[in-house]
Design an enzyme around this catalytic site. Structure first.
Site, PDB file in Angstrom:
ATOM      1  N   GLY A  72     136.613  22.127  37.588  1.00  0.00           N
ATOM      2  CA  GLY A  72     136.946  23.276  38.824  1.00  0.00           C
ATOM      3  C   GLY A  72     137.856  24.439  37.785  1.00  0.00           C
ATOM      4  O   GLY A  72     138.399  25.447  38.767  1.00  0.00           O
ATOM      5  N   ASN A  91     136.016  27.241  38.003  1.00  0.00           N
ATOM      6  CA  ASN A  91     135.522  28.311  38.076  1.00  0.00           C
ATOM      7  C   ASN A  91     136.055  29.370  39.416  1.00  0.00           C
ATOM      8  O   ASN A  91     136.102  30.316  39.753  1.00  0.00           O
ATOM      9  CB  ASN A  91     134.190  27.845  39.264  1.00  0.00           C
ATOM     10  CG  ASN A  91     134.528  27.334  40.060  1.00  0.00           C
ATOM     11  OD1 ASN A  91     134.523  25.817  40.018  1.00  0.00           O
ATOM     12  ND2 ASN A  91     134.813  27.749  42.020  1.00  0.00           N
ATOM     13  N   GLY A  95     141.254  29.717  40.382  1.00  0.00           N
ATOM     14  CA  GLY A  95     142.388  29.439  40.361  1.00  0.00           C
ATOM     15  C   GLY A  95     142.747  29.117  39.327  1.00  0.00           C
ATOM     16  O   GLY A  95     142.763  29.499  38.060  1.00  0.00           O
ATOM     17  N   TYR A 116     146.494  13.906  51.074  1.00  0.00           N
ATOM     18  CA  TYR A 116     146.093  14.370  49.525  1.00  0.00           C
ATOM     19  C   TYR A 116     147.996  13.572  49.483  1.00  0.00           C
ATOM     20  O   TYR A 116     147.296  13.645  47.223  1.00  0.00           O
ATOM     21  CB  TYR A 116     147.466  15.793  50.535  1.00  0.00           C
ATOM     22  CG  TYR A 116     147.208  16.652  49.311  1.00  0.00           C
ATOM     23  CD1 TYR A 116     145.415  17.351  48.741  1.00  0.00           C
ATOM     24  CD2 TYR A 116     148.422  17.322  48.746  1.00  0.00           C
ATOM     25  CE1 TYR A 116     146.194  18.174  47.202  1.00  0.00           C
ATOM     26  CE2 TYR A 116     148.991  18.316  47.750  1.00  0.00           C
ATOM     27  CZ  TYR A 116     147.829  18.328  47.245  1.00  0.00           C
ATOM     28  OH  TYR A 116     147.690  19.617  45.837  1.00  0.00           O
TER      29      TYR A 116
END
Length: 293
Positions: free
Chosen positions: A21, A23, A25, A163
């Protein structure tokens, strides 16, 4: 530890990190900090175009490769392309999305956040020399593991409990991985972190009223992504960080601040559930951990 920042990262020259991840944040911020400290970073990105945009100003030590954690075939392909390296950072994730399913039929949140990283870690473990860091969340506190319906096939789907389940699974996985590594006499260690309430695009992808409210509130009350990534960076780079530790922000009920070792819920330390979740995860992903045996 109370004022530790990315500027305190020890020299990382000669070390290689895999960051999922990367890419956007927290993953993008972690990549920038690691490259600045001298590391090579393999940016594991579902959106390679966005990944390349992040990598472009960082030079040759930032390398983008495609990885879709919602597809076991993509995970196997990615893992097969990786040579030996030092640190795996399991950062990528989705939060409170509607009921979607991965390419392999898993509920999207448990499938991406836990099962995808479980499979990736298992396929890469014998190539890792130092440590595995997995991103959890303070929302693990609302989670419960339903071993009979992990993928929400029989229960009415609820996005926030789903979640919470996935983030609780991240911690159960980390602690169980550390126990198994230690039992095998491995020098590799497993740690977890959480970012507090950090300003990233994660809150904008829930496709819900809550997501719209969070998108409005985040610029006002959240800490920066640069601050949010500090617990992960601490866990990934500090030489004497202890295996089995959980790092999070130090202030305002762990919503913001500099990194410190924090506590997790009693459920996250349930070894019986951790072992059962591990076995189920191996069955679902068809990835079996060897620990050098």
């Amino acid at each position: 530890m109370t004022t530790w920042t990315a500027g305190d990262i020890v020299d990382q020259q000669g070390r290689t990190f895999v960051v999922t991840g990367a890419n956007s944040g927290l993953g993008a911020e972690a990549t920038k900090a690691l490259v600045k400290a001298g590391a090579k970073v393999i940016m594991a990105c579902r959106d390679v175009d966005k990944g390349r945009a992040v990598a472009a100003p960082l030079g040759e030590r930032a390398e983008v490769r495609r990885l879709d954690l919602a597809d076991l075939a993509s995970i196997r392909e990615f893992a097969g392309s990786i040579d030996s390296f030092d640190v795996l950072v399991n950062n990528a994730g989705v939060m409170a999305v509607p009921l979607y399913r991965t390419a392999d039929g898993f509920e999207m949140q448990i499938g991406t956040n836990h099962l995808g990283h479980f499979a990736l870690t298992g396929l890469l473990l014998d190539k890792i020399s130092d440590r595995v860091v997995t991103m959890s969340s303070a929302m693990h506190n609302i989670g419960s593991i339903d071993l009979d319906d992990l993928n929400w096939e029989r229960r009415p789907y609820k996005r926030w409990p789903a979640y919470g389940q996935s983030k609780l699974a991240n911690l159960l996985f980390t602690y169980e991985l550390q126990r198994r590594l230690a039992a095998a006499g491995s020098k590799v260690k497993a740690l977890a972190s959480h970012p507090g309430y950090a300003a990233t695009n994660l809150q904008t992808h829930t496709e819900s009223v809550t997501g719209r409210i969070m998108a409005l509130a985040t610029p006002v009350i959240a800490q920066s992504a640069e601050m949010g990534t500090l617990p992960m960076l601490y866990a990934a780079t500090v030489p004497d960080a202890v295996g089995g530790s959980y790092l999070g922000p130090s202030s305002l009920f762990e919503t913001r601040g500099y990194p410190k070792v924090v506590k997790s819920s009693r459920k996250s330390h349930d070894e019986a559930v951790a072992q059962q979740l591990w076995s189920l995860s191996e069955q679902l992903t068809n990835v079996n951990y060897s620990f050098g045996t």
